[in-house]
Design a protein around this motif. Structure first.
Motif, short mmCIF file in Angstrom:
data_model
loop_
_atom_site.label_atom_id
_atom_site.label_comp_id
_atom_site.label_asym_id
_atom_site.label_seq_id
_atom_site.Cartn_x
_atom_site.Cartn_y
_atom_site.Cartn_z
N VAL A 330 0.87 -1.18 0.00
CA VAL A 330 0.00 0.00 0.00
C VAL A 330 0.90 1.23 0.00
O VAL A 330 1.80 1.35 0.85
N ILE A 331 0.67 2.14 -0.96
CA ILE A 331 1.41 3.41 -1.04
C ILE A 331 0.40 4.53 -0.86
O ILE A 331 -0.62 4.56 -1.55
N GLU A 332 0.70 5.46 0.04
CA GLU A 332 -0.26 6.53 0.34
C GLU A 332 0.46 7.88 0.42
O GLU A 332 1.37 8.06 1.24
N GLY A 333 0.09 8.81 -0.48
CA GLY A 333 0.59 10.19 -0.43
C GLY A 333 2.10 10.31 -0.53
O GLY A 333 2.70 11.19 0.09
N LEU A 334 2.74 9.47 -1.33
CA LEU A 334 4.20 9.38 -1.36
C LEU A 334 4.81 10.54 -2.14
O LEU A 334 4.34 10.90 -3.22
N LYS A 335 5.90 11.11 -1.59
CA LYS A 335 6.64 12.18 -2.26
C LYS A 335 8.13 11.92 -2.12
O LYS A 335 8.61 11.52 -1.05
N LYS A 336 8.88 12.17 -3.22
CA LYS A 336 10.33 12.00 -3.19
C LYS A 336 10.98 13.10 -4.02
O LYS A 336 10.58 13.35 -5.16
N SER A 337 11.98 13.75 -3.42
CA SER A 337 12.70 14.83 -4.10
C SER A 337 14.20 14.63 -3.91
O SER A 337 14.65 13.99 -2.96
N TYR A 338 14.97 15.23 -4.81
CA TYR A 338 16.41 15.35 -4.68
C TYR A 338 16.75 16.82 -4.86
O TYR A 338 16.68 17.34 -5.97
N GLY A 339 17.07 17.50 -3.76
CA GLY A 339 17.30 18.93 -3.85
C GLY A 339 16.01 19.65 -4.22
O GLY A 339 14.95 19.45 -3.62
N GLU A 340 16.10 20.48 -5.26
CA GLU A 340 14.92 21.24 -5.70
C GLU A 340 14.06 20.45 -6.69
O GLU A 340 12.95 20.89 -7.03
N LYS A 341 14.57 19.30 -7.13
CA LYS A 341 13.83 18.51 -8.12
C LYS A 341 12.91 17.50 -7.44
O LYS A 341 13.37 16.61 -6.71
N THR A 342 11.62 17.63 -7.66
CA THR A 342 10.64 16.68 -7.14
C THR A 342 10.38 15.61 -8.20
O THR A 342 9.92 15.92 -9.30
N LEU A 343 10.68 14.36 -7.85
CA LEU A 343 10.46 13.27 -8.80
C LEU A 343 8.98 12.94 -8.92
O LEU A 343 8.44 12.77 -10.01
N PHE A 344 8.33 12.81 -7.76
CA PHE A 344 6.90 12.52 -7.76
C PHE A 344 6.33 12.94 -6.40
O PHE A 344 7.05 13.09 -5.42
N SER A 345 5.02 13.14 -6.39
CA SER A 345 4.35 13.54 -5.14
C SER A 345 2.92 13.01 -5.15
O SER A 345 2.33 12.77 -6.21
N ASP A 346 2.40 12.80 -3.93
CA ASP A 346 1.02 12.37 -3.74
C ASP A 346 0.69 11.08 -4.50
O ASP A 346 -0.39 10.93 -5.06
N LEU A 347 1.63 10.14 -4.51
CA LEU A 347 1.38 8.83 -5.13
C LEU A 347 0.60 7.96 -4.15
O LEU A 347 1.02 7.78 -3.00
N SER A 348 -0.52 7.41 -4.61
CA SER A 348 -1.33 6.51 -3.79
C SER A 348 -1.72 5.30 -4.64
O SER A 348 -2.46 5.45 -5.63
N LEU A 349 -1.23 4.12 -4.26
CA LEU A 349 -1.45 2.91 -5.05
C LEU A 349 -1.58 1.71 -4.12
O LEU A 349 -1.02 1.70 -3.02
N THR A 350 -2.27 0.68 -4.60
CA THR A 350 -2.40 -0.57 -3.85
C THR A 350 -2.09 -1.75 -4.76
O THR A 350 -2.57 -1.81 -5.89
N VAL A 351 -1.27 -2.67 -4.25
CA VAL A 351 -0.90 -3.88 -5.00
C VAL A 351 -1.46 -5.09 -4.26
O VAL A 351 -1.26 -5.23 -3.05
N THR A 352 -2.15 -5.95 -4.99
CA THR A 352 -2.71 -7.17 -4.39
C THR A 352 -1.96 -8.40 -4.90
O THR A 352 -1.19 -8.32 -5.86
N GLY A 353 -2.19 -9.53 -4.24
CA GLY A 353 -1.46 -10.75 -4.56
C GLY A 353 -1.65 -11.22 -5.99
O GLY A 353 -2.76 -11.19 -6.52
#
Length: 621
Positions: A330-353
């Motif tokens: 389960v991914i909820e509201g995920l954000k990742k940046s390097y310095g001033e560069k934001t790769l992604f933000s507000d990622l929300s996903l669910t993976v099932t079997g």
């Protein structure tokens, strides 16, 4: 008439070991041909021979005179102070020289109007226009944008780039060159999906001849019209793309195997008959010896046929841990940046079997970073991730590292994978590590060999969530098929990053397309996703066209009649001026310099007149 003819080509690097051993084939003008075969069979050697960079021992090569050949294989050495833009411009050196000579002629003609100079200038001008001299900068921008070479990178020193970036720039340089025959050695290496699709489109519209070596099976299916497989130093010809090659190769193998089995049965039958006749001959029927000897000669001929070989299939399968639960990840509201560069933000996903997810996107969008977040190797700025308590994860990174580079492949399996010696040997053999190969230090392995070894180690684990980052990078087609065999029976959850569309289509049941910091979550395979993406693009184009049409419908302009009348008067005035210039040009027909001045003035007036015509049309609504 054939563009390229190769006849009886022989090349060896060691005495008695011919890498090419009687290779023969022809390529017609405009054909697109895939050169196939396992690593080390002589594909790149053939390309180097065709360009004249390498000599050969026997045979003949004929290339239509005057044809220019461009090879993308090894990266040339450029001056240390050259930027990426200098490298791209070097492909247009011929046009640049022509432009410089035209400028010299223009200066000379200011004082000398001799017919010889005029003729040279006219011919150069025609050639320059025909060869695209006036669109050099446009062409460079088109190629750079297609291969995703950004403006900032074009200002960098070429020597400062990574190996992948240099390959990409060198490919752009080759495309810009005025070549008739393109030799492409793994052209899609270091290209993401968008750049690869652009390259495919370029090749499909290229009017010359293309020979390509590639492990990208989707690329081969789209681009090539026929295939040449190098096998035991000789050429096997297939009149179709890669998919045709796979089916036809299997059909030929089965046919050869059937013939071989038929020959073996015949040998057995003739051997028994010959032995019987020799026995009868000893019992008094001497004439039967001749018939027996004739049969033995037939047996000798039949024994010359070899049993057809097929590549060994992977026999080791993944050990799986059955997953009992609903949520693997389960991914909820995920954000990742390097310095001033934001790769992604507000990622929300669910993976099932049991899901098989392909994470795709351009280079630099953050695909590997997302995998590292899932593996707890990095920390997000915002949001959270959760893996189910019964989830057992295995991860194949893009850059594979081992605990001790001095250990052999066998010892690495024994210490790190904790398996018994015979099991280690069996699993290594299934992945192509046989004989003395198992004693090679892992630090000396190539990137592809390291990936294979790591995957071999993962297969022994108790896994129900397998994460792969570019698993087919550096692998030849046979190794990719080995990996696919290993994964084909894996029924648990799979998440992988890949640019290998053949691999994606085979395994993905769900697509995560990462772009502009967002993920498009598509439930379906890769072909279906591409079709959906094309429909979305067409819909957007239609909406833009409707919006543009609506914008053109402007409200009534006050005093429109007066503005129309004024515009018409200006149009009439310009038309009179242009007519006067045309008359003046006839008067000075022998004065080249005066004609140039008149021409420049007329061009400016023409541009002004076209603008007035457009204004007149807008006023009429």
């Amino acid at each position: 008439m054939a563009e390229i003819t190769v006849s009886g080509l022989v090349k060896s690097f060691e005495i008695g070991n011919n890498i090419l051993n009687g290779l023969s084939f022809t390529v017609n003008p405009g054909e697109r041909v895939g050169i196939l075969g396992p690593n080390g069979c002589g594909k790149t050697t053939l390309f180097r021979i065709l360009t004249g960079a390498l000599d050969y021992d026997e045979g003949q090569i004929s290339i239509t005179p005057g044809r220019r050949i461009g090879l993308i294989s090894q990266i040339p050495v450029f001056p240390a102070d050259w930027t990426v833009e200098d490298v791209l411009c070097s492909a247009q050196a011929r046009l640049t020289d022509m432009s410089r000579r035209m400028e010299e002629l223009t200066e000379l003609m200011e004082h000398d109007s001799s017919p010889a100079l005029l003729r040279e200038y006219d011919k150069l001008s025609d050639d320059y226009r025909r060869l695209g001299g006036y669109s050099m900068e446009i062409d460079r921008n088109r190629v750079a944008n297609g291969l995703q070479i950004p403006s900032a990178q074009r200002e960098q020193l070429f020597s400062s780039l990574s190996g992948g970036e240099k390959t990409r720039v060198n490919l752009g340089r080759l495309i810009l060159e005025d070549t008739d025959i393109l030799l492409l050695d793994e052209p899609t290496n270091h290209l993401d999906l968008r750049a690869t699709e652009w390259l495919e489109d370029y090749i499909l519209h290229f009017k010359g001849t293309v020979l390509t070596i590639s492990h990208d099976r989707w690329f081969l299916d789209r681009v090539v019209q026929r295939c040449i497989e190098i096998s035991d130093g000789k050429a096997e010809l297939y009149s179709g793309n890669y998919s045709f090659y796979v089916q036809e190769r299997q059909r030929r193998f089965e046919e050869k195997l059937k013939q071989y089995e038929k020959d073996q049965a015949k040998i057995e039958q003739l051997t028994r008959a010959a032995e019987q006749m020799h026995l009868w001959a000893f019992m008094g029927a001497d004439k039967l010896h001749k018939r027996a000897f004739a049969m033995e000669k037939r047996i000798e001929k039949l024994q010359t046929s070899e049993k057809p070989k097929t590549q060994r299939k992977l026999s080791v399968k993944f050990k799986e841990r059955e997953f009992n639960g609903d949520e693997v990840l389960v991914i909820e509201g995920l954000k990742k940046s390097y310095g001033e560069k934001t790769l992604f933000s507000d990622l929300s996903l669910t993976v099932t079997g049991g899901e098989r997810i392909a994470l795709i996107g351009d280079n630099g969008t953050g695909k590997t970073s997302l995998l590292k977040l899932i593996m707890d190797e990095e920390t997000p700025e915002e949001g959270w991730l959760y893996r189910g308590p019964a989830v057992r994860t295995a991860y194949l990174p893009q850059i594979v590292e081992f605990s001790l580079d001095s250990r052999s492949a066998l010892d690495t399996m024994l210490y790190d994978a904790r398996c018994q010696p015979q099991e280690a040997r069996d699993r290594l053999a299934a992945f192509g590590f046989r004989g003395e190969d198992v004693f090679t230090p892992v630090g000396a392995l190539s990137g592809g060999e390291r990936s294979r070894l790591k995957l071999c180690m993962l297969m022994g684990g108790d896994v129900n969530f397998l994460i792969l980052d570019e698993p087919t990078n550096h692998l030849d087609i046979a190794s990719r098929e080995w990996m696919e065999d290993a994964l084909s029976d894996y029924e648990q959850t799979l998440l992988f990053v890949s640019h290998d569309r053949y691999f994606i289509e085979k395994f993905a049941t769900r697509i995560w397309a990462l772009a502009d910091g967002r993920i498009t979550d598509y439930r379906g395979g890769y072909r279906d996703f591409c079709a959906w993406r094309e429909r979305q693009s067409a819909l957007q184009q239609t909406e833009k066209a409707v919006q543009k049409k609506e914008e053109k419908k402007k409200p009534h302009v006050p005093n429109a009649e007066k503005q129309i009348a004024k515009t018409e008067r200006e149009i009439a005035r310009l038309e009179e001026k242009i007519a006067a210039l045309d008359a003046e040009a006839e008067t000075y027909a022998a004065d080249y310099q005066k004609l140039l001045e008149i021409g420049e003035t007329r061009d400016a007036l023409d541009a002004e007149l076209m603008a007035l015509y457009e204004k007149w049309e807008e006023l009429h609504g």
